[in-house]
Design an enzyme around this catalytic site. Structure first.
Site, PDB file in Angstrom:
ATOM      1  N   GLU A   1       0.865  -1.180   0.000  1.00 62.80           N
ATOM      2  CA  GLU A   1       0.000   0.000   0.000  1.00 62.80           C
ATOM      3  C   GLU A   1       0.907   1.236   0.000  1.00 62.80           C
ATOM      4  O   GLU A   1       1.823   1.317   0.825  1.00 62.80           O
ATOM      5  CB  GLU A   1      -0.875   0.027   1.251  1.00 62.80           C
ATOM      6  CG  GLU A   1      -1.915  -1.060   1.325  1.00 62.80           C
ATOM      7  CD  GLU A   1      -2.735  -0.931   2.605  1.00 62.80           C
ATOM      8  OE1 GLU A   1      -3.547   0.004   2.693  1.00 62.80           O
ATOM      9  OE2 GLU A   1      -2.532  -1.761   3.503  1.00 62.80           O
TER      10      GLU A   1
ATOM     11  N   ARG B   1       5.058 -13.356   9.611  1.00 63.61           N
ATOM     12  CA  ARG B   1       5.710 -12.046   9.521  1.00 63.61           C
ATOM     13  C   ARG B   1       7.082 -12.093  10.172  1.00 63.61           C
ATOM     14  O   ARG B   1       7.353 -12.921  11.041  1.00 63.61           O
ATOM     15  CB  ARG B   1       4.887 -10.984  10.258  1.00 63.61           C
ATOM     16  CG  ARG B   1       3.610 -10.573   9.578  1.00 63.61           C
ATOM     17  CD  ARG B   1       2.821  -9.660  10.491  1.00 63.61           C
ATOM     18  NE  ARG B   1       3.521  -8.411  10.703  1.00 63.61           N
ATOM     19  CZ  ARG B   1       3.179  -7.260  10.131  1.00 63.61           C
ATOM     20  NH1 ARG B   1       2.147  -7.213   9.322  1.00 63.61           N
ATOM     21  NH2 ARG B   1       3.835  -6.159  10.378  1.00 63.61           N
TER      22      ARG B   1
ATOM     23  N   LYS C   1       2.951   2.201  10.860  1.00 65.85           N
ATOM     24  CA  LYS C   1       2.978   3.531  10.239  1.00 65.85           C
ATOM     25  C   LYS C   1       2.451   4.588  11.202  1.00 65.85           C
ATOM     26  O   LYS C   1       3.024   5.672  11.335  1.00 65.85           O
ATOM     27  CB  LYS C   1       2.137   3.527   8.955  1.00 65.85           C
ATOM     28  CG  LYS C   1       2.592   2.542   7.902  1.00 65.85           C
ATOM     29  CD  LYS C   1       1.661   2.576   6.694  1.00 65.85           C
ATOM     30  CE  LYS C   1       2.080   1.537   5.650  1.00 65.85           C
ATOM     31  NZ  LYS C   1       1.406   0.258   5.848  1.00 65.85           N
TER      32      LYS C   1
END
Length: 630
Positions: A126, A341, A351
């Site tokens: 993204e 992950r 973020k």
């Protein structure tokens, strides 16, 4: 682990024990993967079996029980990564859980005709933030798997949320993929397919598989939401309302398009389209409705004929919607594979939380070298090869992996040891005057760029009657074991062939040592000194930034470990700036991101803040791991 360490130490008697432990840890992790829950459970002590019983299993027994070397190897490979289980292109239907419809085999046949049996992957970030160390694993896995199988990998921007997307993020993501050494087959955008996605949404409504809903966002949150009262509205009505959504006749949040399915996690009827009046960076004001990830992701994979859709574990709950949507529209259905992950201790990569760190002034920006974003690691001086090596050593596992930063730093040292030329720098300088300097003017000293391999060339530094040494390399009253310059204890100057001996200590009014007067002699003209120290002469003044961990605890986001929240866990000593460090003139023409080993100090990289007349260096890592770090 104890046995392995014992064997390694027995063979490598003079090696640094901490370095051996790091390497053994990394290699065992590479072979076995991270510890699972079962490994962490306390084991009950069992009485030791007699040696005769443990040796009772002969080679014949092993063969009869089927425990061959090949099977052991395949088990190891399976623990190292999931890639062994991957299907071959066109054999999607052999994957457990893959949904086969009457159209599947024909669609797979068409897929093979288009791709020629080629492996196709994609990296789909993204564009609303900077990539971090976890993304490096995803990049390596997607691009690496395609490369290993002579396939191709797309870089596809999932640009379906115009509110959070910025041009700088697109550029930074492309830069980081290239920096890690990968070239996408093609750069694509979800917005490339907005027309096709809209047409498919209309088709879903026509097939009775989607409807326009007026429940508000807060009503849709959670897993036990009430069924929509509009779920069974007539298809014709939903078609008219969806067209009205596209024409801007509803305000944001007033209407959504929802798909008729229940996901693995119990979430019912995920949203496919929502109204947003924010202009899109590529399509402008053409659209006021935008597709969601759940709707877009699998269909973009289908359009690009992706063979292996590799996702992190949190997307496993969306696998059913992935298969359902492709099959509901009778389009080619790729296979989604999930893996764990990669996280690091002492780090925050969210973020939102990095934005908080920037806003509060805890860090300068997304590329502050104390962060674990890829731009930050590049600025600090981490070579891309080291990051790729680290990802390769960690491997690909189903379980989430949380690693210690020092394992990444060990990979950095391995690369920089072979690639960073040596130079000499002094951080806290002490002036030294050689009263019997052997020449009328300064001498030119040839210093090897890599002392272990002099075929890699030399650089020249001046050696004059005034040199500067580290203040810590001199003590008037040394403690036992101090081997550097002191009264009656001469010391060698690296690369010069000279030894200096203290004659006089010059102090200022406050009693602080301001300079030293010494005499020198040839190193081969007397007893060998106990130590050789680095030095600079006629140096350049520079700024050096020394970094430590940004957080004090391993898991700064864990409320049980840090009750006050991650902002309360900041290490106030994470940055120390040396304004007036001295470095030898061999680095005068260095450019941003050039890397050096400053002898005896560590590895350093030129910061982009450098300007004419003032270089700025970031310490990348120390020469050896700090034994104080857990």
């Amino acid at each position: 682990m104890g046995l392995l360490m014992g064997e390694a130490r027995a063979v490598l008697k003079w090696a640094d024990g901490k370095m051996i432990k790091n390497e053994v840890d990394m290699q065992v992790l590479h072979l076995l993967g991270p510890k699972l829950e079962a490994d962490l459970e306390k084991k009950f002590k069992v009485a030791k079996a007699r040696l005769e019983e443990t040796d009772r299993r002969t080679a014949k027994d092993v063969v009869e029980n089927g425990e061959t070397a090949d099977q052991t190897l395949s088990l190891m490979e399976q623990l190292r990564g999931e890639a062994l289980k991957f299907h071959k292109p066109g054999e999607n239907y052999k994957t457990p859980g893959y949904v086969v419809t009457p159209h599947t085999m024909n669609l797979l046949k068409q897929h093979l005709e288009i791709t020629g049996g080629q492996v196709r992957t994609r990296f789909p970030p993204e564009p609303n933030g900077i990539l971090h160390i976890g993304h490096a694993k995803a990049i390596n896995f997607n691009f690496g798997y395609a490369k290993a199988n002579n396939g191709i990998c797309f870089l596809r921007f999932d640009d379906t949320n115009p509110e959070k997307e910025e041009a700088k993020f697109f550029t930074a993501i492309c830069d980081m993929v290239a920096w890690l050494g990968y070239t996408p087959y093609k750069v694509t955008y979800a917005s490339d397919y907005f027309d096709q996605l809209y047409a498919w949404a209309v088709e879903l409504i026509r097939r009775g598989l989607a409807y326009v809903c007026h429940q508000r966002g807060e009503e849709l949150k959670g897993h036990n939401t009430l069924p929509s009262p509009w779920r069974d509205r007539p298809m014709e009505e939903s078609l008219l309302l969806f067209e009205a959504m596209r024409k801007g006749k509803f305000s944001e949040g007033e209407a959504t398009l929802r798909m008729k399915l229940v996901m693995e996690d119990g979430k019912m009827d995920p949203v496919a389209y929502r109204v947003k009046y924010t202009p899109h960076h590529r399509t402008g004001d053409k659209w006021c409705i935008y597709p969601t990830y759940d709707y877009t992701h699998c269909l973009c994979d289908s359009i690009e004929h992706i063979t292996h859709s590799l996702c992190t574990k949190e997307f496993q709950a969306r696998r059913s919607s992935y298969f359902w949507l492709c099959n509901a529209l009778d389009v080619y259905c790729p296979v989604q594979w999930e893996y764990g992950r990669l996280n690091l201790h002492y780090a925050v990569v969210s973020k939102r939380k990095i934005l908080q760190l920037v806003a509060t002034g805890a860090v300068r920006d997304w590329d502050d070298p104390r962060l674990f974003t890829l731009t930050a690691l590049r600025r600090r001086g981490f070579p891309p090869e080291a990051i790729n090596n680290f990802c390769a050593r960690v491997g690909v596992t189903v379980a989430q992996t949380t690693m210690e930063p020092h394992l990444l730093e060990a990979c950095v040292r391995d690369v920089l040891n072979d690639t960073a030329p040596r130079a000499m720098a002094v951080l806290e300088s002490l002036r030294v005057i050689i009263t019997n300097f052997p020449a009328a003017k300064s001498l030119d000293i040839q210093v090897p760029n890599f002392p272990a391999d002099e075929t890699k060339g030399f650089h020249q530094v001046p050696f004059a009657p005034i040199v500067f040494i580290e203040r810590t390399d001199f003590k008037e009253e040394p403690e036992p074991g101090f081997k550097r310059l002191a009264w009656g204890q001469p010391v060698g100057l690296r690369h010069t062939g000279y030894v200096i001996e203290l004659q006089h200590v010059v102090k200022g009014p406050s009693g602080c040592v301001e300079s030293l007067e010494v005499t020198c002699r040839r190193a081969d003209a007397g007893e060998k000194p106990k130590a050789f120290i680095h030095w600079v002469s006629q140096p350049l003044m520079c700024e050096v930034r020394l970094y430590e961990r940004l957080f004090q605890h391993k898991n700064p986001e864990d409320p049980t470990e840090v009750p006050g929240g991650f902002l309360s866990d900041l290490n106030l000593a994470s940055l120390h700036v040396v304004d007036a460090a001295l470095v030898d003139c061999s680095v005068a023409l260095a450019k941003p991101f050039d890397k050096f080993q400053f002898e005896r100090l560590g590895y350093f990289s030129v910061d982009p803040d450098s300007h004419q007349g003032k270089l700025v260096f970031n310490r990348t890592v120390t020469l050896k791991e700090d034994p104080g770090k857990v």
